[in-house]
Design an enzyme around this catalytic site. Structure first.
Site, mmCIF file in Angstrom:
data_model
loop_
_atom_site.group_PDB
_atom_site.id
_atom_site.type_symbol
_atom_site.label_atom_id
_atom_site.label_comp_id
_atom_site.label_asym_id
_atom_site.label_seq_id
_atom_site.Cartn_x
_atom_site.Cartn_y
_atom_site.Cartn_z
ATOM 1 N N CYS A 49 2.294 5.328 -2.552
ATOM 2 C CA CYS A 49 1.073 4.230 -2.916
ATOM 3 C C CYS A 49 1.934 2.750 -3.091
ATOM 4 O O CYS A 49 2.398 2.585 -4.070
ATOM 5 C CB CYS A 49 0.367 4.561 -4.238
ATOM 6 N N CYS B 66 0.705 0.753 -5.995
ATOM 7 C CA CYS B 66 1.001 0.980 -7.247
ATOM 8 C C CYS B 66 2.410 0.686 -7.554
ATOM 9 O O CYS B 66 2.675 0.151 -8.634
ATOM 10 C CB CYS B 66 0.996 2.829 -7.397
ATOM 11 N N ASP B 67 3.388 0.884 -6.259
ATOM 12 C CA ASP B 67 4.792 0.834 -6.805
ATOM 13 C C ASP B 67 5.530 -0.050 -5.968
ATOM 14 O O ASP B 67 6.576 -0.249 -6.479
ATOM 15 C CB ASP B 67 5.216 2.202 -6.374
#
Ligand code: NAP
Length: 322
Positions: free
Chosen positions: A134, A137-138
């Site tokens: 992701c 997300c990261d």
């Protein structure tokens, strides 16, 4: 034979827990089968920095534990087991959990999707330490560093383009000489100065001690190997929706995702929310939001059929709804 329920929710991720919070507060006493993989994809992440309301970020498992606790507080009965079988073709709907048959007027499906992995031991070992599925997300954790994205579909293009906002450079590694992605997405990636492509290459090992430092690539034509330094590896080779239980009972698209109109499925009284019906956003917050929508839709559907048990006389909430 188990009890009869107004609502059974299948799946314990942000969508399922949120549906349970809303159904619980509507006094529908939902039964939630959260599955053995309770918490879903967020259990595999560490810091979640983009879930609104947590300015300092929150750990994925902590967020899931809090949502679960909130659902229990409003009367959700939670079973930590997988649903073995369903019969959604007749009403009440039937759901088998741990060998017991439960019945429900309405069912909310929130079984999510699983990101595909390369299935390398080194990839598993460094998951959460530079290996991710992701970018949203990261990606931020590897600001101004080099990153690698694996895959040749729209997801890989999207992840790579997104990562160029923070990366020093992004390399897309694709196993063939042609992308599967749509022309427009492929062109956007290819025209981006920060992106280069390693064609005909596969990642065969993730290297690093405690964090990703490089990936070992193999040329798919010659078998030749080389090492590409990187701070992160984003695996973007597709997702598999968890819909095996429902095949043949509700309409699924070609990829196996549940087809929804809002949160309604093709089957009366069956609703779906979260990643199991979402090929576009796939975020914890959008999953949670659609869980809320599914609970409200189910509640209204039950009301119109005069099926609710006790919902009409639900106590006035002591706290204000968001
Ligand atoms: P996808 O279209 O199935 O593409 C998966 C890619 O990963 C393919 O290029 C495939 O290679 C590669 N791959 C699969 N397994 C691999 C492995 N073990 N090792 C290395 N490479 C592997 O999946 P997706 O990109 O997630 O897209 C899924 C659907 O969502 C598509 O319909 C897509 O259009 C849609 N989507 C749309 C958008 C958008 O419009 N913004 C964004 C994301 C996704 P091969 O090509 O060699 O098979």
């Amino acid at each position: 034979m188990g009890e009869h329920h107004s609502i059974i929710i299948i799946g314990g991720g942000p969508a399922g827990y949120t549906a349970a919070i809303y159904a619980g507060r509507a006094n529908l006493k939902p039964l939630l089968a959260e599955g053995y993989g309770a918490g879903g994809q967020l259990m595999l992440t560490t810091d979640v920095e983009n879930y609104p309301g947590f300015p300092a970020g929150i750990q994925g498992p902590q967020l899931m534990g809090d949502l679960r606790g909130q659902a229990e507080r409003f009367g959700a009965q939670i079973i930590t087991a997988d649903v073995e079988k369903v019969d959604l073709t007749q009403r009440p709907h039937r759901v088998w959990i741990e060998g017991t048959e439960h019945t429900a007027d309405a069912v909310i499906i929130a079984t999510g999707a699983t990101a595909r992995w390369l299935n390398l031991p080194s990839e598993t070992a460094l998951r959460g330490f530079g290996v991710s599925t992701c970018a949203t997300c990261d990606g931020f954790f590897f600001k101004d560093q080099r990153m690698v994205v694996v895959g040749g579909g729209d997801s890989a293009m999207e992840e790579a383009i997104y990562l160029t906002r923070m990366a020093e450079h992004v390399t897309i590694v694709h196993r063939r000489h042609q992308f599967r992605a749509s022309d427009i997405m492929a062109r956007r990636a290819l025209e981006n100065d920060k992106i280069d492509v390693r064609w005909n290459a596969e990642v065969i090992e993730v290297l690093g001690d405690g964090k990703v430092e490089a990936v070992r690539l193999r040329d798919t034509r010659t078998g030749e190997e080389d090492i590409l330094p990187t701070a992160a590896l984003f695996v973007a080779i597709g997702h598999d929706p968890t819909t095996g239980l429902f095949a043949g009972q509700i309409d699924l698209d070609d990829e196996g995702y549940i087809i929804t109109d809002g949160t309604r499925t093709s089957r009366e009284g069956v609703f779906a929310c979260g990643d199991v019906q979402d090929t576009v956003y796939r975020q914890a917050i959008t999953a949670a939001a659609s869980g809320c929508m599914a609970a409200i839709d189910a509640e209204r559907w039950l009301e119109t059929r005069n099926d609710t048990q006790g919902a009409a006389g639900a106590a006035t909430p002591a706290t204000k709804d968001a």
